[in-house]
Design an enzyme around this catalytic site. Structure first.
Site, PDB file in Angstrom:
ATOM      1  CB  SER A 101      -5.010   2.423   2.699  1.00 37.11           C
ATOM      2  OG  SER A 101      -4.290   1.227   2.919  1.00 37.11           O
ATOM      3  CE1 TYR A 117      -5.302  -5.414   0.305  1.00 36.50           C
ATOM      4  CE2 TYR A 117      -4.393  -3.563   1.510  1.00 36.50           C
ATOM      5  CZ  TYR A 117      -4.613  -4.234   0.320  1.00 36.50           C
ATOM      6  OH  TYR A 117      -4.146  -3.707  -0.862  1.00 36.50           O
ATOM      7  CB  THR A 120      -8.669  -4.717  -1.317  1.00 32.61           C
ATOM      8  OG1 THR A 120      -8.926  -3.318  -1.173  1.00 32.61           O
ATOM      9  CG2 THR A 120      -7.700  -4.937  -2.471  1.00 32.61           C
ATOM     10  CE  LYS A 175      -9.080  -0.034  -4.707  1.00 34.26           C
ATOM     11  NZ  LYS A 175      -7.810  -0.762  -4.739  1.00 34.26           N
ATOM     12  CG  HIS A 201      -4.066  -3.274  -6.087  1.00 32.90           C
ATOM     13  ND1 HIS A 201      -4.744  -3.940  -5.105  1.00 32.90           N
ATOM     14  CD2 HIS A 201      -3.147  -2.529  -5.440  1.00 32.90           C
ATOM     15  CE1 HIS A 201      -4.239  -3.621  -3.919  1.00 32.90           C
ATOM     16  NE2 HIS A 201      -3.269  -2.754  -4.099  1.00 32.90           N
TER      17      HIS A 201
END
Ligand SMILES: Cc1cc2nc3c(=O)[nH]c(=O)nc-3n(C[C@H](O)[C@H](O)[C@H](O)COP(=O)(O)O)c2cc1C
Ligand SMILES: CC(C)CC(=O)C(=O)O
Length: 399
Positions: free
Chosen positions: A109, A144, A170, A256, A280
């Protein structure tokens, strides 16, 4: 670790719930609003049934598969989940070591509590400590996209330097879903932890999660997390972002959060390298379809032009089998990793991944498949088909 060894993923969940502080458990476990989609993600798998074939030699089963250009040992990888050091002090490092040991793909992440460089080193040390010939572990970086493109570009450049093999962008989080427990708990990261990737590029202030600041759509009293997202993440993103990313990196780009045939077709049109069907983990839009129910239309939208992976609700090896039968190339796991990390750090994650792999292998054997290419659409039966529509009307027979 629980007193008796977990024998299924749910055992890790029960044990983790007893170990984690409320703030962390609620953050990890929650979905958005009424959590319909969170429940559907698992329930929808349970409603699909198998059509096992018999009298096939299954004495040897090959689970290996390819994700982009990498061969991994089984089609079970690890989804990005933020803030893993709330689960275990070794956090993302432990997950990276476990994935390297299990020879599978880890997606890190953007909002990890360990920097991407430290995670890269941790993943590598398992391999370099044993056999020099083993390939580097497969690691992808989840991105992100910040309002501040210089921040985003720095993250991407660092991911390249640290050896990450793909960017997983994402696309389902222009704002954070409304997670009621986090609002009630006024969730923020414990003070001894930071969003290490931001802190490492001298942007400690961007790693703050304090309520207040820009009003958060849909949140009259937001969690620190929702506030952080509204302050930092770019809600103006369109498909142009894929072209911008292509202009700054040669890394493969995976999107994603695709849930429809229309967006799958657009993703292909804009040149992505792969798609992850994901909602998610039911944490963004409540009431959207479960991922296993969305998968067939995404597969149809892509028409074999790029690989499609899936996450959301995988709790059994048979769930992986069902996803592959419906066209996914591989599956990724979210919360079970956090539970296993809580229970036993690196060893916990290894045990959990091994358990899922063993279940998957047994499902294949009992369904008469000795490698992944033998898993077909005819091995599963959907609720609509059970309701009386003959299977031959839905699936053309290929005998
Ligand atoms: C605690 C938590 C944190 C997450 N953090 C991220 C993240 O930082 N980036 C991201 O793209 N997805 C994130 N996700 C979503 C997961 O990548 C994944 O889509 C989801 O967890 C899959 O569902 P599952 O938990 O049922 O396996 C997070 C999910 C959880 C539960
Ligand atoms: C920091 C969070 C927004 C990470 C995330 O994606 C999540 O909690 O679902």
């Amino acid at each position: 670790m629980a007193t008796s060894k977990p024998v299924c993923v749910a055992d890790f969940e029960v044990a983790a719930r007893n170990l984690l502080p409320r703030n962390a458990w609620d953050y990890y476990a929650s979905g958005a609003e009424d959590m319909y989609t969170l429940r559907d993600n698992t329930d929808a798998f349970a409603r699909i049934r198998l059509r096992p074939r018999v009298l096939v030699d299954v004495s040897k089963i090959d689970l290996t598969t390819r994700v982009l250009d990498h061969t991994i040992r089984s089609p079970i990888g690890v989804s990005p989940s933020a803030m893993q050091r709330m689960a275990h002090d070794e956090g993302e490092r432990a997950t990276a070591r476990a994935c390297a040991a299990m020879d599978t793909c880890m997606i890190l992440s953007s909002w990890s509590t360990t920097s991407m460089e430290d995670v890269a080193a941790a993943g590598r040390s398992v391999h370099s400590g044993t056999t020099a010939d083993l390939p580097s572990p497969v690691r992808w970086f989840q991105l992100y996209v910040y309002k501040d493109r210089a921040t985003t570009r720095n993250l991407v450049e660092r991911a390249v330097r640290a050896g990450y093999g793909a960017l997983v962008v994402t696309v389902d989080t222009p704002y954070l879903g409304r997670r009621l427990a986090d609002i009630r708990n006024k969730f923020t990261l414990p003070p001894h932890l930071t969003l290490a990737n931001l802190a490492a590029q001298g942007q400690g202030e961007k790693a703050q999660m304090a309520p207040g600041g820009t009003p958060v759509p849909g949140h009259s009293n937001a969690s620190g997390l929702a506030q952080y997202v509204v302050d930092q993440v770019d809600p103006t993103l369109t498909w142009d972002v894929i072209h911008w990313l292509r202009s700054i990196t040669t890394l493969p780009i995976i999107v994603k959060g695709v849930m429809t045939a229309e967006d799958a077709a657009l993703a292909v049109q804009h040149g992505v390298d792969a798609i992850i069907v994901s909602n998610h983990g039911g944490r963004q839009s409540d009431c959207c379809l479960s991922t296993i129910e969305a998968l067939p239309e995404v597969i149809a939208g892509v028409a074999d032009r790029v690989p499609v992976y899936l996450d959301g609700g995988i709790r059994r090896g048979s769930d992986v089998f069902k996803a592959l039968a419906l066209g996914a190339r591989a599956c990724f796991i979210g919360r079970p990793v956090l539970w296993a990390l809580t229970c036993g750090g690196e060893q916990g994650v290894r045990d959990m991944l091994q358990l899922l792999e063993d279940e998957f292998k047994l499902t294949m054997a009992l369904a008469g498949c000795s490698n992944l290419s033998q898993i077909t659409r005819r091995h599963v039966i959907l609720p609509s088909e059970r309701a009386g529509i003959p299977l031959s009307h839905v699936v053309p027979a290929k005998l």
